[in-house]
Design a protein around this motif. Structure first.
Motif, PDB file in Angstrom:
ATOM      1  N   GLN A 228     -33.067 -35.099  35.790  1.00  0.00           N
ATOM      2  CA  GLN A 228     -33.448 -34.363  37.001  1.00  0.00           C
ATOM      3  C   GLN A 228     -32.857 -32.946  36.973  1.00  0.00           C
ATOM      4  O   GLN A 228     -33.514 -31.978  37.355  1.00  0.00           O
ATOM      5  CB  GLN A 228     -32.894 -35.141  38.191  1.00  0.00           C
ATOM      6  CG  GLN A 228     -33.357 -34.676  39.540  1.00  0.00           C
ATOM      7  CD  GLN A 228     -32.627 -35.439  40.649  1.00  0.00           C
ATOM      8  OE1 GLN A 228     -31.471 -35.847  40.490  1.00  0.00           O
ATOM      9  NE2 GLN A 228     -33.288 -35.627  41.760  1.00  0.00           N
ATOM     10  N   LYS A 229     -31.623 -32.839  36.469  1.00  0.00           N
ATOM     11  CA  LYS A 229     -30.991 -31.518  36.393  1.00  0.00           C
ATOM     12  C   LYS A 229     -31.721 -30.627  35.389  1.00  0.00           C
ATOM     13  O   LYS A 229     -31.926 -29.434  35.632  1.00  0.00           O
ATOM     14  CB  LYS A 229     -29.511 -31.658  36.044  1.00  0.00           C
ATOM     15  CG  LYS A 229     -28.728 -32.228  37.198  1.00  0.00           C
ATOM     16  CD  LYS A 229     -27.235 -32.121  37.042  1.00  0.00           C
ATOM     17  CE  LYS A 229     -26.602 -32.581  38.369  1.00  0.00           C
ATOM     18  NZ  LYS A 229     -25.177 -32.424  38.425  1.00  0.00           N
ATOM     19  N   VAL A 230     -32.108 -31.208  34.259  1.00  0.00           N
ATOM     20  CA  VAL A 230     -32.852 -30.426  33.257  1.00  0.00           C
ATOM     21  C   VAL A 230     -34.170 -29.946  33.877  1.00  0.00           C
ATOM     22  O   VAL A 230     -34.540 -28.774  33.762  1.00  0.00           O
ATOM     23  CB  VAL A 230     -33.112 -31.260  31.984  1.00  0.00           C
ATOM     24  CG1 VAL A 230     -34.065 -30.542  31.032  1.00  0.00           C
ATOM     25  CG2 VAL A 230     -31.801 -31.587  31.272  1.00  0.00           C
TER      26      VAL A 230
ATOM     27  N   ILE B  77     -32.651 -50.316  30.277  1.00  0.00           N
ATOM     28  CA  ILE B  77     -32.489 -48.972  30.840  1.00  0.00           C
ATOM     29  C   ILE B  77     -33.862 -48.366  31.113  1.00  0.00           C
ATOM     30  O   ILE B  77     -34.104 -47.756  32.156  1.00  0.00           O
ATOM     31  CB  ILE B  77     -31.726 -48.043  29.859  1.00  0.00           C
ATOM     32  CG1 ILE B  77     -30.310 -48.557  29.636  1.00  0.00           C
ATOM     33  CG2 ILE B  77     -31.694 -46.600  30.384  1.00  0.00           C
ATOM     34  CD1 ILE B  77     -29.596 -47.915  28.455  1.00  0.00           C
ATOM     35  N   GLY B  78     -34.777 -48.552  30.147  1.00  0.00           N
ATOM     36  CA  GLY B  78     -36.073 -47.880  30.215  1.00  0.00           C
ATOM     37  C   GLY B  78     -36.829 -48.139  31.503  1.00  0.00           C
ATOM     38  O   GLY B  78     -37.409 -47.211  32.083  1.00  0.00           O
ATOM     39  N   GLN B  79     -36.820 -49.387  31.978  1.00  0.00           N
ATOM     40  CA  GLN B  79     -37.620 -49.695  33.178  1.00  0.00           C
ATOM     41  C   GLN B  79     -37.071 -49.020  34.441  1.00  0.00           C
ATOM     42  O   GLN B  79     -37.818 -48.301  35.126  1.00  0.00           O
ATOM     43  CB  GLN B  79     -37.746 -51.207  33.369  1.00  0.00           C
ATOM     44  CG  GLN B  79     -38.619 -51.848  32.288  1.00  0.00           C
ATOM     45  CD  GLN B  79     -39.201 -53.187  32.741  1.00  0.00           C
ATOM     46  OE1 GLN B  79     -39.546 -53.376  33.901  1.00  0.00           O
ATOM     47  NE2 GLN B  79     -39.321 -54.107  31.808  1.00  0.00           N
ATOM     48  N   PRO B  80     -35.788 -49.212  34.775  1.00  0.00           N
ATOM     49  CA  PRO B  80     -35.308 -48.516  35.980  1.00  0.00           C
ATOM     50  C   PRO B  80     -35.312 -46.993  35.834  1.00  0.00           C
ATOM     51  O   PRO B  80     -35.528 -46.273  36.807  1.00  0.00           O
ATOM     52  CB  PRO B  80     -33.885 -49.068  36.187  1.00  0.00           C
ATOM     53  CG  PRO B  80     -33.504 -49.730  34.912  1.00  0.00           C
ATOM     54  CD  PRO B  80     -34.768 -50.139  34.224  1.00  0.00           C
TER      55      PRO B  80
ATOM     56  N   LEU C 217     -23.031 -40.977  32.040  1.00  0.00           N
ATOM     57  CA  LEU C 217     -22.458 -42.207  32.588  1.00  0.00           C
ATOM     58  C   LEU C 217     -20.923 -42.138  32.595  1.00  0.00           C
ATOM     59  O   LEU C 217     -20.271 -42.680  33.486  1.00  0.00           O
ATOM     60  CB  LEU C 217     -22.961 -43.426  31.791  1.00  0.00           C
ATOM     61  CG  LEU C 217     -22.509 -44.801  32.294  1.00  0.00           C
ATOM     62  CD1 LEU C 217     -22.797 -45.001  33.785  1.00  0.00           C
ATOM     63  CD2 LEU C 217     -23.164 -45.918  31.491  1.00  0.00           C
ATOM     64  N   ASP C 218     -20.363 -41.432  31.611  1.00  0.00           N
ATOM     65  CA  ASP C 218     -18.904 -41.281  31.593  1.00  0.00           C
ATOM     66  C   ASP C 218     -18.438 -40.449  32.785  1.00  0.00           C
ATOM     67  O   ASP C 218     -17.386 -40.713  33.377  1.00  0.00           O
ATOM     68  CB  ASP C 218     -18.466 -40.630  30.272  1.00  0.00           C
ATOM     69  CG  ASP C 218     -18.952 -41.433  29.075  1.00  0.00           C
ATOM     70  OD1 ASP C 218     -18.858 -42.672  29.122  1.00  0.00           O
ATOM     71  OD2 ASP C 218     -19.451 -40.822  28.107  1.00  0.00           O
ATOM     72  N   VAL C 219     -19.231 -39.444  33.139  1.00  0.00           N
ATOM     73  CA  VAL C 219     -18.909 -38.587  34.283  1.00  0.00           C
ATOM     74  C   VAL C 219     -19.042 -39.398  35.581  1.00  0.00           C
ATOM     75  O   VAL C 219     -18.169 -39.349  36.457  1.00  0.00           O
ATOM     76  CB  VAL C 219     -19.865 -37.369  34.323  1.00  0.00           C
ATOM     77  CG1 VAL C 219     -19.579 -36.495  35.531  1.00  0.00           C
ATOM     78  CG2 VAL C 219     -19.779 -36.575  33.028  1.00  0.00           C
TER      79      VAL C 219
ATOM     80  N   SER D  35     -26.634 -48.606  35.933  1.00  0.00           N
ATOM     81  CA  SER D  35     -25.819 -47.392  36.088  1.00  0.00           C
ATOM     82  C   SER D  35     -26.253 -46.343  35.060  1.00  0.00           C
ATOM     83  O   SER D  35     -26.223 -45.143  35.322  1.00  0.00           O
ATOM     84  CB  SER D  35     -24.327 -47.714  35.949  1.00  0.00           C
ATOM     85  OG  SER D  35     -24.083 -48.465  34.780  1.00  0.00           O
ATOM     86  N   MET D  36     -26.705 -46.807  33.894  1.00  0.00           N
ATOM     87  CA  MET D  36     -27.179 -45.854  32.876  1.00  0.00           C
ATOM     88  C   MET D  36     -28.498 -45.212  33.290  1.00  0.00           C
ATOM     89  O   MET D  36     -28.735 -44.027  33.047  1.00  0.00           O
ATOM     90  CB  MET D  36     -27.321 -46.553  31.519  1.00  0.00           C
ATOM     91  CG  MET D  36     -27.759 -45.608  30.415  1.00  0.00           C
ATOM     92  SD  MET D  36     -26.595 -44.243  30.186  1.00  0.00           S
ATOM     93  CE  MET D  36     -27.665 -42.830  30.384  1.00  0.00           C
ATOM     94  N   ALA D  37     -29.368 -46.023  33.904  1.00  0.00           N
ATOM     95  CA  ALA D  37     -30.632 -45.444  34.372  1.00  0.00           C
ATOM     96  C   ALA D  37     -30.348 -44.380  35.422  1.00  0.00           C
ATOM     97  O   ALA D  37     -30.930 -43.286  35.407  1.00  0.00           O
ATOM     98  CB  ALA D  37     -31.527 -46.539  34.953  1.00  0.00           C
ATOM     99  N   TYR D  38     -29.398 -44.669  36.325  1.00  0.00           N
ATOM    100  CA  TYR D  38     -29.001 -43.679  37.347  1.00  0.00           C
ATOM    101  C   TYR D  38     -28.485 -42.413  36.659  1.00  0.00           C
ATOM    102  O   TYR D  38     -28.902 -41.291  36.995  1.00  0.00           O
ATOM    103  CB  TYR D  38     -27.918 -44.284  38.254  1.00  0.00           C
ATOM    104  CG  TYR D  38     -27.266 -43.274  39.156  1.00  0.00           C
ATOM    105  CD1 TYR D  38     -27.829 -42.939  40.378  1.00  0.00           C
ATOM    106  CD2 TYR D  38     -26.093 -42.623  38.770  1.00  0.00           C
ATOM    107  CE1 TYR D  38     -27.245 -41.983  41.203  1.00  0.00           C
ATOM    108  CE2 TYR D  38     -25.498 -41.662  39.574  1.00  0.00           C
ATOM    109  CZ  TYR D  38     -26.084 -41.349  40.790  1.00  0.00           C
ATOM    110  OH  TYR D  38     -25.506 -40.392  41.587  1.00  0.00           O
ATOM    111  N   ALA D  39     -27.588 -42.610  35.677  1.00  0.00           N
ATOM    112  CA  ALA D  39     -26.975 -41.454  35.005  1.00  0.00           C
ATOM    113  C   ALA D  39     -28.019 -40.672  34.196  1.00  0.00           C
ATOM    114  O   ALA D  39     -28.025 -39.431  34.200  1.00  0.00           O
ATOM    115  CB  ALA D  39     -25.838 -41.935  34.097  1.00  0.00           C
ATOM    116  N   GLY D  40     -28.887 -41.403  33.507  1.00  0.00           N
ATOM    117  CA  GLY D  40     -29.911 -40.734  32.692  1.00  0.00           C
ATOM    118  C   GLY D  40     -30.854 -39.930  33.563  1.00  0.00           C
ATOM    119  O   GLY D  40     -31.254 -38.819  33.225  1.00  0.00           O
ATOM    120  N   TYR D  41     -31.188 -40.514  34.722  1.00  0.00           N
ATOM    121  CA  TYR D  41     -32.066 -39.787  35.634  1.00  0.00           C
ATOM    122  C   TYR D  41     -31.342 -38.585  36.233  1.00  0.00           C
ATOM    123  O   TYR D  41     -31.927 -37.512  36.368  1.00  0.00           O
ATOM    124  CB  TYR D  41     -32.576 -40.700  36.750  1.00  0.00           C
ATOM    125  CG  TYR D  41     -33.391 -39.932  37.757  1.00  0.00           C
ATOM    126  CD1 TYR D  41     -34.554 -39.267  37.369  1.00  0.00           C
ATOM    127  CD2 TYR D  41     -32.973 -39.804  39.079  1.00  0.00           C
ATOM    128  CE1 TYR D  41     -35.286 -38.516  38.268  1.00  0.00           C
ATOM    129  CE2 TYR D  41     -33.705 -39.058  39.988  1.00  0.00           C
ATOM    130  CZ  TYR D  41     -34.858 -38.415  39.576  1.00  0.00           C
ATOM    131  OH  TYR D  41     -35.579 -37.658  40.463  1.00  0.00           O
TER     132      TYR D  41
END
Ligand SMILES: NC(=O)C1=CN([C@@H]2O[C@H](COP(=O)(O)OP(=O)(O)OC[C@H]3O[C@@H](n4cnc5c(N)ncnc54)[C@H](O)[C@@H]3O)[C@@H](O)[C@H]2O)C=CC1
Ligand SMILES: O=C([O-])CC(=O)C(=O)O
Length: 330
Positions: A239-241, A13-16, A150-152, A229-235
């Motif tokens: 980004q929102k924060v 996850i960390g890299q992407p 990621l659940d969302v 998909s987690m990197a996408y969700a985490g970002y």
């Protein structure tokens, strides 16, 4: 000026996730921390022509302190992922200590940072983080987030495959509760715009959102769990924060937060009987501006799902709290 830190930056996850943060024009400094490989990942990302300067740190030479000092936002995907046959709770033994150590560092070197916890089991690692911050007298519940995005994202995607929507993320679907199996509760009745899910397809859809992580673990067949998909969700959440901190209004996304410490959280804590819960959160310059009560307007079917979620969450939360306050004998 925004300094973002990724702890666990060399991982799947960390890299992407670091790549996405590096591409964010609002991020001016990106610090990568991991126990391995961060110099290489940082050198690689540093050639990208976006504003953020990139540095990589290892534990040696006070690396954690260097990485965290001056941080505005710290995202934590550090820790081991699941293999087939494991539950997220099976990760507790190793990941609890990893998260505890990183949060101790944050308490010391970046006590005002927004903390986004990805490491599993999120239902327990966020209570661990809260306890560590409390003990250091720096706990601000408005700045501590368990990342359940990621659940969302999955709910949006799976609903679109039924509705035929061209852009899945145009539909807002609150997914609440926790982040494992039955503790994940999608509230399709509150989707905006409304979605029409055929009754005979509802149970399978709920199940797919609740066990979407297992679908990926199985497909990866021993090579880990969701990373891209987690990197996408985490970002998406980070980004929102960042946007909210910079003054953008009306930003809402579900996150797993400490209810008694955030505006609007008390009444939800009373209804649910749990202190940590994922609910839609309105973000502002100080973190959680308020939480939105979607629990009391859940329909009867969703209320049944919620009842199952509460009992699982209680066990997961007390396990995290106990870990810090009554540490296991070494
Ligand atoms: N919240 C969510 O929705 C999701 C959470 N996860 C969780 O994210 C975590 C990471 O997953 P992956 O990136 O796939 O694992 P990974 O094994 O590929 O990467 C984890 C990284 O953490 C690093 N690490 C270990 N101990 C550390 C420490 N003390 N300080 C800093 N870094 C440390 C490792 O060296 C490694 O680079 C897992 O616990 C996984 O279950 C995964 C997907 C979704
Ligand atoms: O399933 C896992 O272990 C990783 C995870 O949390 C997810 O993909 O939702």
């Amino acid at each position: 000026m925004v300094k973002a830190v990724v702890a666990g930056a060399s991982g799947g996850i960390g890299q992407p996730l670091s790549l996405l943060l590096k591409s964010d024009p609002n991020v001016t400094e990106l610090a990568l921390y991991d126990v391995v490989n961060t110099p290489g990942v940082a050198a690689d990302l540093s050639h990208i022509s976006s504003p953020a300067s990139v540095t990589g740190y290892l534990p040696k030479d006070d690396g954690l302190k260097q990485a965290l000092t001056g941080a505005d936002i710290v995202v934590i995907p550090a820790g081991i992922p699941r293999k087939p046959g494991m539950t997220r709770d099976d990760l507790f033994k190793i990941n609890a200590g990893i998260v505890q150590g990183l949060i101790e560092g944050i308490a010391q070197y970046a006590p005002k940072a927004y903390i986004l916890v990805i490491s599993n089991p999120v239902n327990s690692t966020v209570p661990i983080a809260a306890e560590v911050l409390k003990r250091a007298n720096v706990f601000d519940p408005k700045r501590l987030f368990g990342v359940t995005t990621l659940d969302v994202v999955r709910a949006e995607t799976f609903v679109a495959s039924l509705s035929g929507s061209k852009n899945p993320s145009d539909t807002t679907i609150p997914v609440i509760g926790g982040h494992s199996g039955e503790t994940i509760v999608p509230l399709f009745s509150q989707a905006k715009p409304a979605v029409n899910i055929p009754a005979e397809k509802l149970d399978a859809l709920v199940n797919r959102v609740q066990f979407g992580g297992d679908e990926v673990v199985k497909a990866k067949d021993g090579a880990g769990s969701a990373t891209l998909s987690m990197a996408y969700a985490g970002y998406r959440f980070a980004q929102k924060v960042i946007k909210a901190v910079k003054g953008e209004k009306g930003i809402v996304e579900p996150s797993y937060v400490y209810l008694p410490g955030v505006p609007g959280g008390d009444s939800i804590a009373k209804t649910t009987g749990v202190d940590f819960f994922s609910v839609p959160v309105e973000l502002g310059p100080n973190g959680v501006e308020k939480v939105i009560d979607v629990v009391s307007s859940a329909n009867d079917h969703e209320k049944k799902l919620l009842e199952a979620a509460y009992s699982g969450l209680k066990t997961n939360i007390s396990k995290g709290v106990e870990f810090v306050n009554n540490p296991p004998q070494k």
